[in-house]
Design an enzyme around this catalytic site. Sequence first.
Site, short mmCIF file in Angstrom:
data_model
loop_
_atom_site.label_atom_id
_atom_site.label_comp_id
_atom_site.label_asym_id
_atom_site.label_seq_id
_atom_site.Cartn_x
_atom_site.Cartn_y
_atom_site.Cartn_z
N HIS A 35 -5.31 6.62 -5.52
CA HIS A 35 -5.65 7.06 -4.34
C HIS A 35 -5.79 8.57 -4.36
O HIS A 35 -4.61 9.12 -4.21
CB HIS A 35 -4.43 6.58 -3.02
CG HIS A 35 -4.47 5.01 -2.81
ND1 HIS A 35 -3.59 4.45 -2.01
CD2 HIS A 35 -4.81 4.06 -3.68
CE1 HIS A 35 -3.84 3.33 -2.23
NE2 HIS A 35 -4.22 2.92 -3.14
N SER B 26 -0.12 -0.48 -4.66
CA SER B 26 -1.39 0.53 -4.88
C SER B 26 -1.12 1.81 -4.14
O SER B 26 -0.66 1.62 -2.89
CB SER B 26 -2.57 -0.51 -4.39
OG SER B 26 -3.75 0.59 -4.47
N ASN C 62 0.93 -1.24 0.11
CA ASN C 62 0.07 -0.26 -0.06
C ASN C 62 0.90 1.08 -0.07
O ASN C 62 1.65 1.53 1.06
CB ASN C 62 -0.91 0.03 1.33
CG ASN C 62 -1.48 1.08 1.35
OD1 ASN C 62 -2.63 1.43 0.65
ND2 ASN C 62 -1.09 2.28 2.18
N GLU C 63 0.82 1.82 -1.05
CA GLU C 63 1.48 3.48 -1.36
C GLU C 63 2.81 3.42 -1.14
O GLU C 63 3.60 4.64 -1.14
CB GLU C 63 0.71 4.27 -0.10
CG GLU C 63 -0.72 4.43 -0.38
CD GLU C 63 -1.43 5.46 0.68
OE1 GLU C 63 -2.58 5.85 0.22
OE2 GLU C 63 -0.72 5.74 1.34
N ASN C 64 3.66 2.19 -1.02
CA ASN C 64 5.27 2.48 -0.95
C ASN C 64 5.91 2.94 -2.25
O ASN C 64 6.72 3.84 -1.93
CB ASN C 64 5.65 1.20 -0.61
CG ASN C 64 5.46 0.76 0.84
OD1 ASN C 64 4.69 1.29 1.67
ND2 ASN C 64 5.66 -0.61 0.97
#
Length: 860
Positions: free
Chosen positions: A530, A513, A458-460
């Site tokens: 996002h 993501s 997630n978002e890395n």
Amino acid sequence: MGISRKKLLVAVLLQTALSGSNLYADVYRQNIDEGWKFRQARLDNWYDATVPGVVHTDLIDNGIIDDPFFRLNERAVQWVDKEDWIYETSINGEDKVLDSSNQYLVFKGLDTYADVYLNDSLLLKADNMFREWKVDIKGVLKKGDNKLKVYFHSPIKIDMPKWEKLPYQLESGNDQSENGGLLDRKVGIFARKAGYHYGWDWGPRLVTSGIWRSVYLEAWNDLRIENVQLIQNKVNSGSAKLSSVVEIISDDNVSGAVVTVKADGKLVSKETVNLVKGLNKVSLDYTIKNPKLWWTNGLGDPYLYDFTTTVTMNDGTQDSVNDRIGIRSLRVVTEKDEAGTTLYFELNGKPVFMKGANYIPSDNFLPRVTDEKYERTILDAKNVNMNMLRIWGGGIYENDIFYDLCDEHGILVWQDFMFACSLYPGDDEFIESVRQEAIYNVRRLRNHPCIALWCGNNENQDAWFGWGWKRRYEAMGNGYAEKLWNDLYNLYFKVLPEIVEEYGGGTGYRGSSPMSFPGMKSDGVNGDSHYWGVWHANDPISQYNTERSRFFSEYGFQSFPEYESVKIYAPEKRDHDIYSEVMMSHQRGGSFANGRIEEYMLKNFKKPKDFEHFLYVGMILQGDAIKTAMEAHRRDMPYCMGSLFWQHNDCWPVASWSSRDYYGRWKAQHYFAKNAYDMILVSPVVMNDKLTVHLVSDYFKTVSGNFSLKVMDMRGNVVYEKSMPLKTPVNGSELIFESEMSNVLGDKSKNDVIIYTEFETDGKAYTNIAYAAEQKDLNYEKANIIWSAKKADGGFDVTLKSDVFARGVFMSLSGIDNFFEDNYFDLLPGKEVKVHVSSDLSLAVFNEQLKVISLVDSYM
């Protein structure tokens, strides 16, 4: 899927006088959940313990600490994670175990750094919360009493030296190390443990230890089925070409073993094989004609076949495994088109718009999440027309029951690997631990029809390229940036996808993501986004109407829980201010977040008159914002093919982006999602003084009906009306009406009207209301809402009627032991609405307690 074994708990070991062989040699399992005690390692006091459980809940149960969720109690328990803890129990070594040729001790989950001893023999040193630990105990287990001890090392003490050794800090902004007394020492990323335990911007810092999943003895003779993988090679409505890959462990070389597969009791494959000592893989290929396909919620029946895989030898059953499996084809489609690169899910050959939410663990103390709570959580998704949940990467790979329920109710799962918003070590020991974790969970979950996608983190990647991480490490020099990017790329684009490819049976994978492509930040034109312009960047809520992406996998807006929920964790009147010490502690976004709620509220609504009404208006604000986004995403089909808001649930009582609070109470946003995510959506919107209406349908065929639009004043007088027969688009969105507002207002001001739309088909009306001005500028009148209640199954049916338009009608009772079928709804003048309320109250008490308000009551 982890193998679901519907077996006898006691082995039936039958010997025949003729052959001397086992006719039925099943696996014996003995749960070890009784007689546990625990103590602080450096002290001598023993206390009763619950297994599965964690240290914090055992301390609560023994009256040593108070509930950390209540008021400010979290602050007083930060010492717990600095201590080592010992758990012990006694196991009875029974003959049926000791006489078995295979004897194992199995821990389904140890949190996290744990040394396991049996009769003072060190069996295991565990270091990963996310995997099963299985150890051979033959020769260690003895007849009679055996002492089982688990020594849990403090994760802080284990990981602090790792932090101190590095010449730089690894980014981990959500780790609330300061709250834990560690200053800036953010050590959570070193442990293969749920990241949210160290705190997040919606969760407390409660770093647990314990035997958090079941533990048992397992014993068997001769052979056993270790695993069954169902590979769906080619599936359509005419046939399903399948393969069952059966892993069999055998004590000896065996000739003439028979492996059979049945689907719903019908034999679909049978093969005679020779087995060698050790692990065997037997692959059986077969076809099921005219299969009953598995569909997502709303599109059809999520049919599950009962597959039974059996191994027999000498005409006797040796082992048998049952799995419930949905037959379907599922593709993650990323293809070039004129705009960029798509991201959508194709189910049984059909593109399906994903409607859903992001899911976090339902409690900080995971063993407290009961099967009943899991069922309620999934049904709350199903009942508002969701078809996907995204399991976010800072929590856990969920319990089997979560996926079982998603299978049963047609909810697809976007499954993150457990990495979120952080940089992680890249050393060989860490990577090998992750590899074993990933293999275990991919194998455990791969047969579930609900598993739609594995995602690396997630978002890395966006954080590296878009949040400034890359620049900061480049500024340090010494090659740090290059090393960290290589570590990131190796984990998410080599190690994890290779595991999904080898073990996942064809399930799709994405490296991060949000993500467009490796090596760049997300762009909205390619892949998923996002979007946090609304909320974090203070964009107006109307920005949702113009922001575009191929797939919105996160977006959100905060609110507090409802007043009856707040009173549970903050009961004192002095707490009832959004900036009070308690309310700020139960807001992990800090003063920024509470200020942001207030700021947006005053931009869009009149100022509420007190704390209780502030919470209520905050619900409407959040609901309106996310409803705007959900509808905009669906109107943009097929460019956009997914809308997953942040977030479905909470892990403790808190102000957050959730649509359901910790206690399971639906916020306005969740009620609004029911219509916004329905199979047919009629969506009016006013932008730049222009009214447009779209008709959206997720059905694969046209639906005929009648569309009507009414512009009316607050007393119900119609100033403009249009009606026409229409057919819905096929699995898409279509503009069906547009006009300048000046052409539909008559002699009214846009502050004096509402825009009511309806599409009616087969006796069902899909309705929606739009507004031409901000809520604070609309001239709502004080509503006289008349209601009556009568007993009905499980509660009451309440009929309501208003003399004028009533915005955001909210019904409430004392406490939270009730459920309203609908709430925060708009009530048209003179139109009756009936709402079922689940409650155990008597009619007299119900009539006395029920409160009904609308938006005007929040400021008048």
